[in-house]
Design a protein around this motif. Sequence first.
Motif, PDB file in Angstrom:
ATOM      1  N   THR A  46       0.820  -1.219   0.000  1.00  0.00           N
ATOM      2  CA  THR A  46       0.000   0.000   0.000  1.00  0.00           C
ATOM      3  C   THR A  46       0.852   1.266   0.000  1.00  0.00           C
ATOM      4  O   THR A  46       0.313   2.359   0.074  1.00  0.00           O
ATOM      5  CB  THR A  46      -0.942   0.008   1.221  1.00  0.00           C
ATOM      6  OG1 THR A  46      -0.156  -0.103   2.407  1.00  0.00           O
ATOM      7  CG2 THR A  46      -1.939  -1.139   1.147  1.00  0.00           C
ATOM      8  N   SER A  48       3.933   3.683  -1.915  1.00  0.00           N
ATOM      9  CA  SER A  48       4.325   3.978  -3.295  1.00  0.00           C
ATOM     10  C   SER A  48       5.779   3.649  -3.616  1.00  0.00           C
ATOM     11  O   SER A  48       6.227   3.867  -4.737  1.00  0.00           O
ATOM     12  CB  SER A  48       4.061   5.449  -3.609  1.00  0.00           C
ATOM     13  OG  SER A  48       4.863   6.269  -2.774  1.00  0.00           O
ATOM     14  N   PRO A  85       0.552   2.573  -9.440  1.00  0.00           N
ATOM     15  CA  PRO A  85      -0.626   1.789  -9.054  1.00  0.00           C
ATOM     16  C   PRO A  85      -0.815   0.603 -10.011  1.00  0.00           C
ATOM     17  O   PRO A  85      -0.594   0.728 -11.216  1.00  0.00           O
ATOM     18  CB  PRO A  85      -1.778   2.786  -9.174  1.00  0.00           C
ATOM     19  CG  PRO A  85      -1.130   4.128  -8.968  1.00  0.00           C
ATOM     20  CD  PRO A  85       0.230   3.995  -9.615  1.00  0.00           C
ATOM     21  N   ARG A 111      -1.393  -1.033  -4.339  1.00  0.00           N
ATOM     22  CA  ARG A 111      -2.770  -0.597  -4.164  1.00  0.00           C
ATOM     23  C   ARG A 111      -2.762   0.555  -3.164  1.00  0.00           C
ATOM     24  O   ARG A 111      -2.647   0.331  -1.954  1.00  0.00           O
ATOM     25  CB  ARG A 111      -3.630  -1.746  -3.643  1.00  0.00           C
ATOM     26  CG  ARG A 111      -5.106  -1.388  -3.573  1.00  0.00           C
ATOM     27  CD  ARG A 111      -5.966  -2.527  -3.059  1.00  0.00           C
ATOM     28  NE  ARG A 111      -5.715  -3.760  -3.767  1.00  0.00           N
ATOM     29  CZ  ARG A 111      -5.719  -4.959  -3.189  1.00  0.00           C
ATOM     30  NH1 ARG A 111      -5.954  -5.082  -1.898  1.00  0.00           N
ATOM     31  NH2 ARG A 111      -5.495  -6.046  -3.892  1.00  0.00           N
ATOM     32  N   PRO A 112      -2.868   1.812  -3.659  1.00  0.00           N
ATOM     33  CA  PRO A 112      -2.848   2.956  -2.737  1.00  0.00           C
ATOM     34  C   PRO A 112      -4.001   2.872  -1.738  1.00  0.00           C
ATOM     35  O   PRO A 112      -5.093   2.414  -2.075  1.00  0.00           O
ATOM     36  CB  PRO A 112      -3.018   4.169  -3.650  1.00  0.00           C
ATOM     37  CG  PRO A 112      -2.703   3.689  -5.023  1.00  0.00           C
ATOM     38  CD  PRO A 112      -3.026   2.220  -5.045  1.00  0.00           C
ATOM     39  N   GLU A 113      -3.716   3.290  -0.512  1.00  0.00           N
ATOM     40  CA  GLU A 113      -4.775   3.314   0.502  1.00  0.00           C
ATOM     41  C   GLU A 113      -5.773   4.399   0.148  1.00  0.00           C
ATOM     42  O   GLU A 113      -5.408   5.467  -0.325  1.00  0.00           O
ATOM     43  CB  GLU A 113      -4.173   3.570   1.883  1.00  0.00           C
ATOM     44  CG  GLU A 113      -3.340   2.403   2.380  1.00  0.00           C
ATOM     45  CD  GLU A 113      -2.894   2.602   3.801  1.00  0.00           C
ATOM     46  OE1 GLU A 113      -3.574   2.085   4.699  1.00  0.00           O
ATOM     47  OE2 GLU A 113      -1.881   3.288   3.984  1.00  0.00           O
ATOM     48  N   GLU A 114      -7.041   4.109   0.385  1.00  0.00           N
ATOM     49  CA  GLU A 114      -8.091   5.083   0.029  1.00  0.00           C
ATOM     50  C   GLU A 114      -8.534   5.866   1.221  1.00  0.00           C
ATOM     51  O   GLU A 114      -8.463   5.544   2.314  1.00  0.00           O
ATOM     52  CB  GLU A 114      -9.269   4.343  -0.587  1.00  0.00           C
ATOM     53  CG  GLU A 114      -8.852   3.673  -1.872  1.00  0.00           C
ATOM     54  CD  GLU A 114      -9.972   2.831  -2.445  1.00  0.00           C
ATOM     55  OE1 GLU A 114     -11.132   2.965  -2.026  1.00  0.00           O
ATOM     56  OE2 GLU A 114      -9.682   2.035  -3.328  1.00  0.00           O
TER      57      GLU A 114
END
Length: 114
Positions: A46, A48, A85, A111-114
């Motif tokens: 999660t 970058s 991503p 998967r970037p944290e939302e």
Amino acid sequence: MVNLGQASSKVISSSDAASVSPPGPDSLTPFFLELDSPEAMDTVVTESSLTVEGRTRIDAFVTINEHVVEPDIDGRFSQVMDLEPGLNIIEIISSSAGGQQKSLILGIGYRPEE
């Protein structure tokens, strides 16, 4: 009158002396490539960026996705990789001057944290 006699000297060149060079790294250590981090070759993260760390022989030439990475005196190497991503393919190649080569391919999902 003082007679000093005839001085005699002999110069020994390096070609006259027997020289034995120690065996090089190729003959002492089998060629290898080990991955220390990440622990799995396929994982989802999660963040970058990801630090790729491993070990190989100290005389190896290492690239990680075309970044040249120099092993330290213990053969350890490290490179921070920026991730996009989705799926990121990271290829680690370790090569010797004698033509030996080992490689690893990592599939890292970001998967970037939302």
